[in-house]
Design a protein around this motif. Structure first.
Motif, PDB file in Angstrom:
ATOM      1  N   VAL A 396      18.713  38.952  20.336  1.00 29.38           N
ATOM      2  CA  VAL A 396      17.400  39.340  19.846  1.00 29.38           C
ATOM      3  C   VAL A 396      16.779  38.173  19.094  1.00 29.38           C
ATOM      4  O   VAL A 396      17.457  37.440  18.363  1.00 29.38           O
ATOM      5  CB  VAL A 396      17.492  40.584  18.926  1.00 29.38           C
ATOM      6  CG1 VAL A 396      18.352  40.312  17.697  1.00 29.38           C
ATOM      7  CG2 VAL A 396      16.107  41.074  18.527  1.00 29.38           C
ATOM      8  N   ASN A 397      15.474  37.958  19.303  1.00 28.61           N
ATOM      9  CA  ASN A 397      14.723  36.958  18.548  1.00 28.61           C
ATOM     10  C   ASN A 397      14.186  37.584  17.273  1.00 28.61           C
ATOM     11  O   ASN A 397      13.505  38.613  17.318  1.00 28.61           O
ATOM     12  CB  ASN A 397      13.557  36.426  19.382  1.00 28.61           C
ATOM     13  CG  ASN A 397      13.941  35.208  20.201  1.00 28.61           C
ATOM     14  OD1 ASN A 397      14.554  34.282  19.686  1.00 28.61           O
ATOM     15  ND2 ASN A 397      13.600  35.219  21.480  1.00 28.61           N
ATOM     16  N   ILE A 398      14.493  36.993  16.142  1.00 32.47           N
ATOM     17  CA  ILE A 398      14.096  37.534  14.836  1.00 32.47           C
ATOM     18  C   ILE A 398      13.135  36.566  14.159  1.00 32.47           C
ATOM     19  O   ILE A 398      13.376  35.358  14.113  1.00 32.47           O
ATOM     20  CB  ILE A 398      15.331  37.739  13.922  1.00 32.47           C
ATOM     21  CG1 ILE A 398      16.333  38.697  14.558  1.00 32.47           C
ATOM     22  CG2 ILE A 398      14.905  38.211  12.540  1.00 32.47           C
ATOM     23  CD1 ILE A 398      15.860  40.112  14.681  1.00 32.47           C
ATOM     24  N   ASP A 399      12.043  37.086  13.616  1.00 32.51           N
ATOM     25  CA  ASP A 399      11.131  36.259  12.809  1.00 32.51           C
ATOM     26  C   ASP A 399      10.679  36.979  11.541  1.00 32.51           C
ATOM     27  O   ASP A 399       9.728  36.568  10.888  1.00 32.51           O
ATOM     28  CB  ASP A 399       9.918  35.829  13.631  1.00 32.51           C
ATOM     29  CG  ASP A 399       9.106  37.009  14.163  1.00 32.51           C
ATOM     30  OD1 ASP A 399       9.443  38.170  13.839  1.00 32.51           O
ATOM     31  OD2 ASP A 399       8.140  36.759  14.907  1.00 32.51           O
ATOM     32  N   PHE A 400      11.386  38.072  11.202  1.00 37.71           N
ATOM     33  CA  PHE A 400      11.014  38.868  10.033  1.00 37.71           C
ATOM     34  C   PHE A 400      12.308  39.443   9.447  1.00 37.71           C
ATOM     35  O   PHE A 400      13.123  40.030  10.167  1.00 37.71           O
ATOM     36  CB  PHE A 400      10.067  39.993  10.475  1.00 37.71           C
ATOM     37  CG  PHE A 400       9.447  40.776   9.346  1.00 37.71           C
ATOM     38  CD1 PHE A 400       9.039  40.168   8.167  1.00 37.71           C
ATOM     39  CD2 PHE A 400       9.247  42.155   9.479  1.00 37.71           C
ATOM     40  CE1 PHE A 400       8.456  40.896   7.139  1.00 37.71           C
ATOM     41  CE2 PHE A 400       8.665  42.897   8.460  1.00 37.71           C
ATOM     42  CZ  PHE A 400       8.263  42.263   7.294  1.00 37.71           C
ATOM     43  N   PHE A 401      12.522  39.215   8.154  1.00 39.27           N
ATOM     44  CA  PHE A 401      13.788  39.589   7.520  1.00 39.27           C
ATOM     45  C   PHE A 401      13.540  40.506   6.329  1.00 39.27           C
ATOM     46  O   PHE A 401      12.506  40.407   5.655  1.00 39.27           O
ATOM     47  CB  PHE A 401      14.538  38.340   7.045  1.00 39.27           C
ATOM     48  CG  PHE A 401      14.978  37.439   8.154  1.00 39.27           C
ATOM     49  CD1 PHE A 401      16.257  37.534   8.677  1.00 39.27           C
ATOM     50  CD2 PHE A 401      14.117  36.478   8.678  1.00 39.27           C
ATOM     51  CE1 PHE A 401      16.668  36.693   9.700  1.00 39.27           C
ATOM     52  CE2 PHE A 401      14.510  35.642   9.700  1.00 39.27           C
ATOM     53  CZ  PHE A 401      15.793  35.751  10.218  1.00 39.27           C
ATOM     54  N   ALA A 402      14.530  41.370   6.072  1.00 34.04           N
ATOM     55  CA  ALA A 402      14.496  42.248   4.899  1.00 34.04           C
ATOM     56  C   ALA A 402      15.778  42.046   4.104  1.00 34.04           C
ATOM     57  O   ALA A 402      16.869  41.901   4.663  1.00 34.04           O
ATOM     58  CB  ALA A 402      14.356  43.704   5.321  1.00 34.04           C
ATOM     59  N   GLU A 418      10.785  32.143  14.978  1.00 37.89           N
ATOM     60  CA  GLU A 418      11.722  32.950  15.758  1.00 37.89           C
ATOM     61  C   GLU A 418      13.096  32.280  15.826  1.00 37.89           C
ATOM     62  O   GLU A 418      13.208  31.081  16.066  1.00 37.89           O
ATOM     63  CB  GLU A 418      11.192  33.175  17.170  1.00 37.89           C
ATOM     64  CG  GLU A 418      10.170  34.290  17.263  1.00 37.89           C
ATOM     65  CD  GLU A 418      10.044  34.841  18.674  1.00 37.89           C
ATOM     66  OE1 GLU A 418      10.415  34.135  19.633  1.00 37.89           O
ATOM     67  OE2 GLU A 418       9.579  35.990  18.811  1.00 37.89           O
ATOM     68  N   ILE A 419      14.133  33.076  15.585  1.00 34.92           N
ATOM     69  CA  ILE A 419      15.521  32.611  15.634  1.00 34.92           C
ATOM     70  C   ILE A 419      16.310  33.594  16.486  1.00 34.92           C
ATOM     71  O   ILE A 419      16.249  34.809  16.268  1.00 34.92           O
ATOM     72  CB  ILE A 419      16.125  32.510  14.221  1.00 34.92           C
ATOM     73  CG1 ILE A 419      15.335  31.499  13.369  1.00 34.92           C
ATOM     74  CG2 ILE A 419      17.593  32.115  14.290  1.00 34.92           C
ATOM     75  CD1 ILE A 419      15.764  31.450  11.917  1.00 34.92           C
ATOM     76  N   LEU A 420      17.090  33.076  17.441  1.00 34.88           N
ATOM     77  CA  LEU A 420      17.863  33.925  18.349  1.00 34.88           C
ATOM     78  C   LEU A 420      19.225  34.248  17.747  1.00 34.88           C
ATOM     79  O   LEU A 420      19.993  33.337  17.406  1.00 34.88           O
ATOM     80  CB  LEU A 420      18.037  33.222  19.695  1.00 34.88           C
ATOM     81  CG  LEU A 420      18.701  34.034  20.810  1.00 34.88           C
ATOM     82  CD1 LEU A 420      17.829  35.227  21.206  1.00 34.88           C
ATOM     83  CD2 LEU A 420      18.988  33.140  22.027  1.00 34.88           C
TER      84      LEU A 420
END
Length: 545
Positions: A396-402, A418-420
């Protein structure tokens, strides 16, 4: 007068010695003496097709000794002679150690060198990737790793060290290991056995330009490998060796910084020919004076224990990338039940007993941090005993963190590029998310926590491209540092590409690899201090003040 905390050597290759006159050498050496306190030179007797005559070698040796310089011998185990039909099929023209004629030739080179010098270092071409018909026949049913590890152990004892000591019983034999530690076992480098055969160890700390060289060489490797070998053969890790190839000036100097931050007893500059009359030497001389003063203040290096067993690979260089975001590491080939926390990567899984060691450590109250690579490597083999987190084959490509999970939601949200990531799954309330990535209306665990026995287990989800740890939001980096350094009690808040080096007498060094000025907040002992870092610079910090 030399440096107080380390020796400085320069290496001279056989091809260079063969083509230079003694008059030219004397003149060129003045350049080094102008800027450096040179303690030693290594004079190489053999490399490829070049063998230096005894007469010429004695002349060079006499000159350096007349200058008050210690002189040692060097050998590079490459060969461009003898009738060998598969010569061009071996990488770097290394020796084929299945051939009796080449083993005999190696022994002759060693005996000749031992007749001239009381100390000899083997350059880091002392490996084999040969797969000629002789090697295939000799290997039989063994794997290449098993065959080459056993072969190079035998060659080291029978054809290198024993012959050298028969010729010169007082000779000090040094094996220099290259910077590609995760590949040693495929090519016959066997520090587990060779540490007991050779008198001392040397380490290649060349990291050069991390982008444009054919190897993957994060700069922290210059520090990490020195510390690993110090724990391989304590007090017999003689020094670190680096060069100027594919380096700008900052990268060249960083090799010196990191090698000496790791408390190298000696540094060797490779090589005389490529460094004479170059721009690298004057600033290096200035920096070595400064480093020598700083080293006088430092105790022994310390950090998060990394278990890196012999003959192991997996998630190669991951620890070096994490070292570049501010986590200080102390790697060892031996598992320690006394250290906390212990960082376990996929490389650690080269130990077939790793799960039992983890269990014992956790039950006794230790903290262990594992990676998503460990979940993958040990999937279905027993890792499920410690955590409900499971590795899947999805991405999954992530560009938003909690961050900072509360009873239901989170308290902080941050964006990034974006980070895979691998997709990890877990059972709610069996494992607890500390950091998650959000994509659409789903969240995916990045950092999780479990409890087992009296201990804690953390799982760190690692980006597919390790370089992307530098691109994590500062808030996520801070959370990762805080977890790793929870037991040690010190960490910093700030960007990636900044390293922290800790010493056991309340001193620390912070080094920035960033091209711009940056500010971090160092947190320790319930207090904090802001530190401004110059581009590609470092600062010494007294934690007692």
């Amino acid at each position: 007068m030399g440096y107080k905390n380390f020796g400085l050597a320069i290496y001279c290759t056989a091809p260079f010695l063969n083509r230079i006159s003694i008059e030219e050498l004397k003149n060129d050496f003045k350049f080094f003496q102008r800027y450096l306190h040179v303690d030693k030179v290594y004079l190489e007797t053999h490399r490829g097709k070049d063998d230096v005559s005894k007469e010429k070698m004695i002349n060079f040796k006499n000159f350096f000794e007349s200058e008050g310089i210690i002189v040692a011998g060097g050998i590079t185990t490459t060969i461009d002679s003898l009738d060998d039909p598969v010569h061009d099929l071996r990488i770097f023209h290394t020796f084929c150690y299945s051939k009796d004629s080449l083993k005999k030739r190696l022994q002759e080179i060693v005996e000749y060198t031992a007749s001239l010098f009381d100390e000899i270092i083997l350059d880091d071409f002392y490996f084999t990737s040969c797969s000629c018909e002789d090697c295939i026949k000799s290997k039989g049913d063994k794997s290449w790793q098993e065959y080459r590890l056993n072969l190079m152990t035998e060659v080291s004892q029978k054809y290198v060290v024993d012959p050298a000591k028969r010729v010169n019983p007082k000779v000090n034999m040094i094996i220099k290991y290259p910077n590609w530690v995760e590949s040693y076992h495929e090519n016959g480098y066997n520090p587990e056995t060779q540490k007991d055969i050779f008198d001392e160890i040397y380490v290649g700390t060349e990291t050069r330009d991390p982008k444009y060289t054919q190897q993957d060489l994060p700069r922290y490797l210059s520090y990490y490998l020195m510390r690993w070998f110090e724990n391989v053969k304590p007090s017999k890790n003689k020094g670190g060796w680096f060069d100027s190839f594919e380096c700008n000036l900052n990268q060249y100097l960083e090799q010196a910084y990191l090698t000496l931050f790791a408390k190298a007893k000696e540094i060797t500059l490779f090589d005389f020919n490529s460094l004479r009359n170059t721009v690298y030497i004057p600033p290096l001389g200035f920096e070595l004076e400064r480093l020598d003063n700083i080293l006088s203040l430092l105790g022994d290096p310390m950090g998060v224990r990394v278990y890196h067993p012999f003959h192991s690979d997996g998630e190669d260089h991951l620890v070096d990338y994490l070292g570049m975001i501010g986590i200080p590491f102390e790697p060892s080939p031996y598992f320690s039940f006394q250290e906390s926390p212990i960082f376990i990567t996929e490389t650690s899984c080269g130990d077939r007993d790793i799960l039992n060691k983890m269990k014992k450590a956790l039950i006794s109250g230790n903290t262990i941090i594992i990676t998503s690579g460990v979940l993958r490597r040990l999937r279905g083999k027993g890792i499920e005993e410690f955590t409900s987190v499971r590795y899947t084959d999805r991405k999954v490509n992530i560009d938003f963190f909690a961050i900072d999970s509360a009873m239901i939601g989170f308290t902080k949200y941050v964006h990034s590029q974006e980070i895979l990531f691998p997709v990890l799954e877990y059972y709610t309330n069996s494992s607890w998310p500390v950091v998650v990535g959000i994509k659409g209306e789903r969240n995916f665990p990045i950092l999780l926590k479990d409890f087992y026995g009296s201990g804690k287990l953390y799982v760190l989800n690692v980006p597919d491209n390790f370089f992307d740890v530098y691109n994590l939001p500062v808030e996520v980096l801070n959370e990762i540092r805080k977890i790793f350094m929870e037991k040690i009690g010190i960490y910093f808040e700030g960007e990636g590409k900044i390293s922290l080096f800790l010493y056991n007498n309340n001193y620390a060094i912070v080094e920035s690899f960033l091209p711009h000025r940056s500010e971090i907040t160092l947190r320790f002992k319930d207090k904090s201090t802001k530190i401004l870092l110059n581009p590609n610079g470092f600062k010494l910090i007294n934690l007692s003040e």
